[in-house]
Scaffold this motif. Structure first.
Motif, mmCIF file in Angstrom:
data_model
loop_
_atom_site.group_PDB
_atom_site.id
_atom_site.type_symbol
_atom_site.label_atom_id
_atom_site.label_comp_id
_atom_site.label_asym_id
_atom_site.label_seq_id
_atom_site.Cartn_x
_atom_site.Cartn_y
_atom_site.Cartn_z
ATOM 1 N N LEU A 91 -5.135 11.184 28.837
ATOM 2 C CA LEU A 91 -6.872 11.870 29.466
ATOM 3 C C LEU A 91 -6.495 10.944 30.090
ATOM 4 C CD1 LEU A 91 -9.284 10.640 26.864
ATOM 5 C CD2 LEU A 91 -8.230 12.696 27.211
ATOM 6 N N GLY A 92 -7.112 11.500 32.305
ATOM 7 C CA GLY A 92 -7.518 10.820 32.943
ATOM 8 C C GLY A 92 -8.595 9.789 33.090
ATOM 9 N N GLU A 105 -11.954 1.486 26.017
ATOM 10 C CA GLU A 105 -12.053 1.546 24.316
ATOM 11 C C GLU A 105 -12.003 2.644 23.167
ATOM 12 O OE1 GLU A 105 -15.185 -1.547 23.791
ATOM 13 O OE2 GLU A 105 -13.828 -2.947 24.014
ATOM 14 N N GLU A 106 -12.585 4.047 23.833
ATOM 15 C CA GLU A 106 -12.535 4.943 23.477
ATOM 16 C C GLU A 106 -12.148 5.821 23.008
ATOM 17 O OE1 GLU A 106 -14.559 7.659 20.798
ATOM 18 O OE2 GLU A 106 -15.167 5.874 21.525
ATOM 19 N N ALA A 107 -10.958 5.801 24.610
ATOM 20 C CA ALA A 107 -9.550 6.218 24.841
ATOM 21 C C ALA A 107 -8.968 5.763 23.676
ATOM 22 C CB ALA A 107 -9.018 6.653 25.988
ATOM 23 N N ALA A 108 -8.257 4.271 23.380
ATOM 24 C CA ALA A 108 -7.208 4.100 22.340
ATOM 25 C C ALA A 108 -7.627 4.406 20.723
ATOM 26 C CB ALA A 108 -7.910 2.918 22.652
ATOM 27 N N ARG A 109 -9.499 4.502 20.726
ATOM 28 C CA ARG A 109 -10.068 4.629 19.276
ATOM 29 C C ARG A 109 -9.481 6.173 18.937
ATOM 30 N NH1 ARG A 109 -15.239 3.653 20.961
ATOM 31 N NH2 ARG A 109 -14.255 1.499 20.269
ATOM 32 N N GLN A 110 -9.168 7.001 19.409
ATOM 33 C CA GLN A 110 -8.953 8.617 19.780
ATOM 34 C C GLN A 110 -7.451 8.853 19.621
ATOM 35 O OE1 GLN A 110 -10.991 10.835 18.902
ATOM 36 N NE2 GLN A 110 -13.210 9.595 19.501
ATOM 37 N N GLY A 111 -6.985 7.876 20.123
ATOM 38 C CA GLY A 111 -5.558 7.433 20.030
ATOM 39 C C GLY A 111 -4.896 8.494 21.983
ATOM 40 N N ALA A 150 -19.974 5.508 29.201
ATOM 41 C CA ALA A 150 -18.709 6.139 29.118
ATOM 42 C C ALA A 150 -17.299 6.581 27.949
ATOM 43 C CB ALA A 150 -17.390 5.166 30.250
ATOM 44 N N GLY A 151 -17.833 5.478 26.610
ATOM 45 C CA GLY A 151 -16.751 5.760 25.242
ATOM 46 C C GLY A 151 -17.284 7.589 25.269
ATOM 47 N N GLN A 152 -19.119 7.334 25.499
ATOM 48 C CA GLN A 152 -19.601 9.235 24.987
ATOM 49 C C GLN A 152 -18.736 10.341 26.295
ATOM 50 O OE1 GLN A 152 -22.269 10.133 22.855
ATOM 51 N NE2 GLN A 152 -20.482 12.097 22.675
ATOM 52 N N ALA A 153 -18.705 9.751 27.333
ATOM 53 C CA ALA A 153 -17.628 10.818 27.969
ATOM 54 C C ALA A 153 -16.384 11.019 27.466
ATOM 55 C CB ALA A 153 -17.726 10.469 29.325
ATOM 56 N N VAL A 154 -15.958 9.866 26.727
ATOM 57 C CA VAL A 154 -14.165 9.942 26.683
ATOM 58 C C VAL A 154 -14.870 11.797 25.548
ATOM 59 C CG1 VAL A 154 -12.615 9.565 25.382
ATOM 60 C CG2 VAL A 154 -13.623 8.662 26.923
ATOM 61 N N ARG A 155 -15.616 11.335 24.487
ATOM 62 C CA ARG A 155 -15.822 11.802 23.033
ATOM 63 C C ARG A 155 -15.620 13.334 23.499
ATOM 64 N NH1 ARG A 155 -18.212 6.782 21.231
ATOM 65 N NH2 ARG A 155 -20.368 7.483 22.094
ATOM 66 N N VAL A 156 -16.702 13.781 24.642
ATOM 67 C CA VAL A 156 -17.422 14.560 25.190
ATOM 68 C C VAL A 156 -16.070 15.443 25.338
ATOM 69 C CG1 VAL A 156 -18.441 16.448 26.426
ATOM 70 C CG2 VAL A 156 -19.957 14.162 25.409
#
Length: 393
Positions: free
Chosen positions: A73-74, A99-105, A334-340
């Motif tokens: 992810l960029g 943190e969210e990128a790492a959580r999502q692998g 920011a975490g929600q943006a990664v999930r979206v």
């Protein structure tokens, strides 16, 4: 205006069909390796020309996983966001994305290099920052190609954006999510934003509950989406409290240094205000101005005038004045943006998603009831009459 039709990203198969050669030949030409010298020059030129016409950009990372993803992810920033310490405004955003990128692998790739003068001319001028001065030039489309395609998709962050580049990303159907509400004329964007409308309206409602009717809104100079959202919340809050808006009570903060105790005294005496709502700026000048005002006894907050901030003051620390305010859920946004973004990657057609996240109310110590000596005067000024019923002049 209806958003443009989103086109599917071109593939090597598309180029092969256009040029009448095999996909293997296209791959050899695009890769540019030693084996590509075996391809006839006329074929090589035809493939490269078709790739350019179709907007194809080779992904330089090896796509080894099923589904053609890099698991990258960029994170692209339109200005420098590296924090100087953990109180930096951008730090929670960066932390939330990481943190969210790492959580999502997923691994995270930071994009930050600048473009050339030619790139700037091609996409148009960058918006000026809040100070009105041009921001340092950064461009997604360096050399005319989308650098972000190294990643599967990208989270975008920053105040000073190239809206032409956002439109271009939409046209080529590159998946991205902006942290903060951003709009362009010809497309719908995906974003995760703070709910400034509700948060500002709630502050107005709290001031109205305390008896305030003359509430001045000091807005930022730039006409950005967050500023427009705050003004909408201010007007909505007044309407819900039964207060008729007075356009004289909406002022622009051209320079945070202009927020002086003398200016507040002028507003109290000339406009009859009992409360002040201030939109924070992106640097420390507002914090310094607030600290200067808090250090004088000429106007006491909230004894003489209530004051609340429409967001977090820059570089605020616990030893500073605990101004009443709402706080942005930056890491959560920011975490929600990664999930979206990951949800968009799972869609064949990237339909835009737009989410707002509630802000947190911070009671602080700078708002209170209207001073008794000024409550009647404020009500008379709002109604436009003196105590004997004569019109205010």
């Amino acid at each position: 205006m209806a958003p443009p039709e989103r086109r599917r990203r071109s593939t090597q198969r598309d180029i092969a069909q256009r040029t009448g050669v095999s996909q293997a030949t296209v791959s050899l030409v695009i890769s540019g390796g030693a084996a590509s010298t075996q391809i006839a020059e006329s074929t090589r030129r035809a493939v490269l020309a078709a790739a350019d016409e179709m907007g194809y950009t080779a992904n330089v990372a090896a796509r080894s996983l099923k589904g053609g993803r890099n698991r990258l992810l960029g994170l692209y920033t339109f200005e420098s966001v590296f924090p100087t310490d953990q109180r930096d405004f951008y730090y929670p955003f960066l932390l939330g994305v990481e943190e969210e990128a790492a959580r999502q692998g997923y691994d995270l790739l930071l994009f930050s290099s600048t473009g050339t003068d030619r790139d700037a001319a091609r996409v148009g001028p960058r918006e000026a920052g809040e100070s009105g001065t041009p921001a340092a030039e950064r461009s997604i489309y360096v050399g005319g190609s989308n650098r972000l395609k190294i990643a599967d998709g990208c989270v975008l962050l920053g105040r000073n954006v190239r809206r032409e580049e956002l439109s271009a990303l939409v046209r080529e159907d590159f998946p991205f999510v902006f942290v903060g509400r951003r709009e362009v004329d010809d497309a719908e964007l995906s974003y995760v934003a703070a709910d400034y409308v509700a948060a500002t309206g709630a502050l107005v409602a709290e001031l109205a509950r305390l008896g305030h009717r003359r509430i001045l809104y000091l807005r930022a100079l730039a006409d950005s989406e967050p500023t427009r959202d705050r003004e909408e919340g201010y007007r909505r809050g007044l309407a819900e409290a039964g207060i008729v808006p007075d356009e004289a009570l909406i002022r622009t903060l051209a320079d945070p240094a202009d927020l002086s105790i003398e200016r507040v005294e002028e507003w109290i005496g000339g406009l009859g205000i009992t409360a002040l709502l201030v939109e924070p700026t992106e640097d420390d000048r507002l914090t310094e101005a607030l600290a200067t005002m808090a250090g004088t006894r000429r106007v006491r907050f909230p004894a003489d005038c209530s004051l609340a901030l429409l967001g977090d003051p820059p570089s605020w620390t616990p030893e500073l004045r605990d101004w009443t305010r709402f706080s942005l859920p930056r890491a959560q946004m920011a975490g929600q943006a990664v999930r979206v973004l990951i949800e968009l990657l799972d869609q064949e057609i990237h339909e835009p998603r737009q989410l707002t996240v509630p802000c947190a109310y911070v009671p602080g110590d700078s708002i209170g009831p209207v001073p008794e000596s000024r409550a009647d005067a404020g009500a008379r000024q709002e109604s436009g009459t003196e105590s004997d019923g004569r019109p205010v002049t």
